[in-house]
Each structure stands twice: as structure tokens, then as C-alpha cells.
Design a protein around this motif. Structure first.
Motif, PDB file in Angstrom:
ATOM      1  N   MET A  45      41.711  59.436  28.640  1.00  0.00           N
ATOM      2  CA  MET A  45      40.778  58.552  29.134  1.00  0.00           C
ATOM      3  C   MET A  45      41.176  57.114  28.906  1.00  0.00           C
ATOM      4  O   MET A  45      40.961  56.358  27.793  1.00  0.00           O
ATOM      5  N   SER A  46      41.167  56.017  30.106  1.00  0.00           N
ATOM      6  CA  SER A  46      41.874  54.288  30.294  1.00  0.00           C
ATOM      7  C   SER A  46      40.526  54.267  29.687  1.00  0.00           C
ATOM      8  O   SER A  46      39.410  54.577  29.826  1.00  0.00           O
ATOM      9  N   GLY A  47      41.543  53.025  28.795  1.00  0.00           N
ATOM     10  CA  GLY A  47      40.303  52.210  28.664  1.00  0.00           C
ATOM     11  C   GLY A  47      39.218  51.037  29.833  1.00  0.00           C
ATOM     12  O   GLY A  47      40.303  51.304  31.020  1.00  0.00           O
ATOM     13  N   PRO A  48      38.806  50.029  29.812  1.00  0.00           N
ATOM     14  CA  PRO A  48      38.570  49.572  30.680  1.00  0.00           C
ATOM     15  C   PRO A  48      40.015  48.319  30.869  1.00  0.00           C
ATOM     16  O   PRO A  48      40.474  47.648  29.842  1.00  0.00           O
ATOM     17  N   PRO A  49      39.925  47.634  31.837  1.00  0.00           N
ATOM     18  CA  PRO A  49      40.826  46.872  32.463  1.00  0.00           C
ATOM     19  C   PRO A  49      41.717  45.765  31.634  1.00  0.00           C
ATOM     20  O   PRO A  49      40.011  44.772  30.960  1.00  0.00           O
ATOM     21  N   GLU A  50      42.430  45.271  31.235  1.00  0.00           N
ATOM     22  CA  GLU A  50      42.629  44.025  30.282  1.00  0.00           C
ATOM     23  C   GLU A  50      42.942  42.613  31.311  1.00  0.00           C
ATOM     24  O   GLU A  50      42.922  42.982  31.904  1.00  0.00           O
ATOM     25  N   LEU A  51      41.400  41.976  31.754  1.00  0.00           N
ATOM     26  CA  LEU A  51      41.216  40.414  32.166  1.00  0.00           C
ATOM     27  C   LEU A  51      42.143  39.558  31.640  1.00  0.00           C
ATOM     28  O   LEU A  51      42.350  38.608  32.849  1.00  0.00           O
ATOM     29  N   HIS A  52      42.196  39.201  30.220  1.00  0.00           N
ATOM     30  CA  HIS A  52      43.372  38.067  29.844  1.00  0.00           C
ATOM     31  C   HIS A  52      42.603  36.956  30.026  1.00  0.00           C
ATOM     32  O   HIS A  52      43.219  36.123  31.124  1.00  0.00           O
ATOM     33  N   THR A  53      41.399  36.901  30.188  1.00  0.00           N
ATOM     34  CA  THR A  53      40.608  35.155  29.593  1.00  0.00           C
ATOM     35  C   THR A  53      41.441  34.460  29.244  1.00  0.00           C
ATOM     36  O   THR A  53      40.879  33.072  29.900  1.00  0.00           O
ATOM     37  N   ASP A  54      42.868  34.739  28.388  1.00  0.00           N
ATOM     38  CA  ASP A  54      43.244  33.530  27.630  1.00  0.00           C
ATOM     39  C   ASP A  54      43.785  33.000  29.071  1.00  0.00           C
ATOM     40  O   ASP A  54      44.569  31.701  28.284  1.00  0.00           O
ATOM     41  N   ARG A  55      44.185  33.319  30.237  1.00  0.00           N
ATOM     42  CA  ARG A  55      45.091  32.361  30.644  1.00  0.00           C
ATOM     43  C   ARG A  55      44.953  32.249  32.514  1.00  0.00           C
ATOM     44  O   ARG A  55      43.717  33.052  32.536  1.00  0.00           O
ATOM     45  N   PRO A  56      44.895  31.610  32.950  1.00  0.00           N
ATOM     46  CA  PRO A  56      44.468  31.326  34.161  1.00  0.00           C
ATOM     47  C   PRO A  56      44.584  32.610  35.008  1.00  0.00           C
ATOM     48  O   PRO A  56      45.506  33.416  35.524  1.00  0.00           O
ATOM     49  N   HIS A  57      43.793  32.808  36.377  1.00  0.00           N
ATOM     50  CA  HIS A  57      43.518  33.327  37.402  1.00  0.00           C
ATOM     51  C   HIS A  57      43.678  33.289  38.913  1.00  0.00           C
ATOM     52  O   HIS A  57      42.748  32.669  38.697  1.00  0.00           O
ATOM     53  N   SER A  58      44.433  33.826  39.405  1.00  0.00           N
ATOM     54  CA  SER A  58      44.121  32.488  40.914  1.00  0.00           C
ATOM     55  C   SER A  58      42.517  33.052  42.026  1.00  0.00           C
ATOM     56  O   SER A  58      42.221  32.413  42.185  1.00  0.00           O
ATOM     57  N   ALA A  59      42.369  34.055  41.601  1.00  0.00           N
ATOM     58  CA  ALA A  59      41.456  34.747  42.172  1.00  0.00           C
ATOM     59  C   ALA A  59      39.706  33.749  41.614  1.00  0.00           C
ATOM     60  O   ALA A  59      39.399  34.230  42.077  1.00  0.00           O
ATOM     61  N   ARG A  60      40.069  34.189  40.030  1.00  0.00           N
ATOM     62  CA  ARG A  60      39.272  33.107  39.473  1.00  0.00           C
ATOM     63  C   ARG A  60      39.152  31.247  39.362  1.00  0.00           C
ATOM     64  O   ARG A  60      38.346  31.072  39.770  1.00  0.00           O
ATOM     65  N   ILE A  61      40.392  31.442  39.268  1.00  0.00           N
ATOM     66  CA  ILE A  61      40.328  29.926  39.914  1.00  0.00           C
ATOM     67  C   ILE A  61      39.982  29.482  41.283  1.00  0.00           C
ATOM     68  O   ILE A  61      38.765  28.419  41.530  1.00  0.00           O
ATOM     69  N   TRP A  62      39.842  30.538  42.326  1.00  0.00           N
ATOM     70  CA  TRP A  62      40.008  30.502  43.635  1.00  0.00           C
ATOM     71  C   TRP A  62      38.148  30.442  43.317  1.00  0.00           C
ATOM     72  O   TRP A  62      37.626  29.978  44.210  1.00  0.00           O
ATOM     73  N   ASN A  63      37.307  31.477  42.637  1.00  0.00           N
ATOM     74  CA  ASN A  63      36.158  31.718  42.379  1.00  0.00           C
ATOM     75  C   ASN A  63      35.316  30.402  41.896  1.00  0.00           C
ATOM     76  O   ASN A  63      34.536  29.647  42.716  1.00  0.00           O
ATOM     77  N   TYR A  64      36.435  29.645  41.534  1.00  0.00           N
ATOM     78  CA  TYR A  64      35.532  28.186  40.281  1.00  0.00           C
ATOM     79  C   TYR A  64      35.568  26.895  41.772  1.00  0.00           C
ATOM     80  O   TYR A  64      34.518  26.523  41.420  1.00  0.00           O
ATOM     81  N   TRP A  65      36.828  26.841  42.546  1.00  0.00           N
ATOM     82  CA  TRP A  65      36.653  26.399  43.273  1.00  0.00           C
ATOM     83  C   TRP A  65      36.067  25.871  44.408  1.00  0.00           C
ATOM     84  O   TRP A  65      35.032  24.930  45.051  1.00  0.00           O
TER      85      TRP A  65
END
Length: 262
Positions: free
Chosen positions: A1-21
Motif C-alpha cells: 500500500m502506497s503512502g500519502p503523496p509527497e506535497l513538496h511544501t519546500d518549493r512553490p506549486h502553481s495551484a498553491r500560488i494561485w490559491n494564495y493570490w
């Protein structure tokens, strides 16, 4: 069983940047730093992001109330915020059916927030890549009836397909599978408004490890609608597509358009 997805919070993500804006809550310091770096050279970027969300509301409203469409295929879902496609459509027509598509582990984590629906309608979330249109259509066919018109929403997704020929192929493949009377809505960043500043903003995000993306010209965006009946006012800034308030509206660096398949 695979673990939770790696979200890489240490580098920017377009969806999160957009969410911020757009004033959301699902972002991290790396996203805010990248978003602020773009805003330093394109101060209107926040206004552009919010104008794009407002365009979604107006486009879905037109497609439901004027065109009578009750099915939506929303690819490149992004993070849930206010006035998601299903909320707008089902508020107007509770029987509307919506399929969201994304292949982003981050969006998958938040997908349950998109799976609310009126009792009369339906919503679904499909984990698939827009670059594989056949797989997208096959998965969406469990909820949508492709013998009836569908509104294809490609908002802020084609800019992540850097090759123009591939982006065009994706649009054609998806629209070819939809019947006459279907609609296509696109929003896309452009450098036509701020020129080199927009390209520099994109470079700043990508230098920080952000998702690759590309700005296209009005003409390049218009080519995605080839063979379709482009609604007035054509390909314009999101702020200028059938605004709710009369008068002059500032031109933002996000262009959009809506078209009908004859």
C-alpha cells in the motif's frame, strides 16, 4: 500500500500560488515567496487571478442559463476555493453533473471538498492527465453522457503544456469527442499586457522549482478555438469578458474565451 503523496511544501506549486493570490488558505511560505516575487514585477497579478475566478462564474452562468448545458468537464481543477464549477452550475440548475480532472497529488488530497453535490445532480473527481485525452474521456464517461452537450472547462491548464502542437492536439481531441452544441471555455496567461515582465515572472517561479508554464499571445490562444463558434467579445482579458458591471475594466494578463461547437 502506497503512502500519502509527497506535497513538496519546500518549493512553490502553481495551484498553491494561485490559491494564495485569490485569497485562499492552502499555501506555504515557498508559495507566498514565489507569488510575491511575481507580484513585484507584475503588481496586477493578484487582480488577474481574481478576475479569472470571476470569469469562471460568468462563463458557467452563461453556459447554464443561456445555453442550457447541464454537464461540465473541468480539467485542471486546482485547489477548491469559493464558487467552484459545480457550486455555480448546481446553484442555477441542481441537476447539473460535473467531473473534475487533475493529476496533481496536492489536488487529490483536497478532492473530497469537490465531491459535494445536490441530490439531483452529481460530481466526480478523476485522477488523470490532460495529455492523455482518451483516458480522461473514458474515466469521465462514468458520470457524463457524451451523447449530450458538455461544457469543457480548460482554465489555467493549457499554459502547463509548453509545446504548442501538443496543446492544440489536446483541445482538438477533447472537443472532437463532444457532440454538437457543446462548449469550450479557456483561460490562459498572456504576455500581451505586461510584455517581458510576465515572462520574467514566470522565470522567477520556475527558478524556484515551480511548475513549468508558458504565456501565450491572444492569437495563439484564439487558435485553440479554431473550428468553433467563438462567442462575443472573443478572446479578451478575463476582466472584460461580459463583466457584470458596465463601464471600462482594466486589462489583466489573463485572457479567456468561450466557444460553441456547431
Amino acid at each position: 500500500m502506497s503512502g500519502p503523496p509527497e506535497l513538496h511544501t519546500d518549493r512553490p506549486h502553481s495551484a498553491r500560488i494561485w490559491n494564495y493570490w485569490v485569497g485562499g488558505k492552502d499555501h506555504y511560505p515557498a508559495d507566498r515567496e514565489a507569488g510575491d516575487a511575481v507580484a513585484e514585477i507584475v503588481p496586477e497579478i493578484v487582480e488577474a487571478a481574481r478576475a479569472t475566478r470571476a470569469f469562471l462564474v460568468r462563463a458557467v452562468t452563461h453556459i447554464v442559463t443561456e445555453a442550457g448545458i447541464r454537464q461540465f468537464l473541468d480539467i485542471g481543477t486546482g485547489l477548491p476555493t469559493e464558487n467552484n464549477t459545480h457550486e455555480v452550475a448546481q446553484r442555477l440548475a441542481p441537476e447539473s453533473r460535473i467531473v473534475y480532472v487533475d493529476n496533481d497529488p496536492l489536488v487529490l488530497v483536497h478532492a473530497l471538498a469537490l465531491l459535494t453535490s445536490t441530490p439531483e445532480g452529481a460530481t466526480d473527481y478523476v485522477d488523470a492527465d490532460v495529455r492523455r485525452p482518451d483516458a480522461v474521456l473514458q474515466a469521465a464517461g462514468g458520470t457524463l453522457d457524451f451523447d449530450r452537450p458538455v461544457a469543457l472547462m480548460l482554465l489555467g491548464i493549457l499554459n502547463h503544456i509548453l509545446d504548442d502542437a501538443e496543446a492544440g492536439m489536446v483541445v482538438r481531441s477533447l472537443m472532437n469527442a463532444l457532440p454538437s452544441g457543446s462548449y469550450l471555455a479557456i483561460s490562459h496567461p498572456t504576455a500581451d499586457v505586461h510584455g517581458e515582465a510576465m515572462h520574467e515572472g514566470i522565470r522567477r517561479v520556475m527558478e524556484r522549482g515551480g511548475t513549468p508554464l508558458k504565456a501565450r499571445s491572444r492569437q495563439e490562444i484564439a487558435e485553440f478555438f479554431e473550428g468553433l463558434e467563438l462567442l462575443e467579445p472573443g478572446v479578451v482579458a478575463c476582466s472584460r469578458w461580459r463583466p457584470d458591471e458596465p463601464g471600462e475594466h482594466p486589462e489583466v494578463a489573463q485572457f479567456c474565451g468561450v466557444a460553441r461547437k456547431p
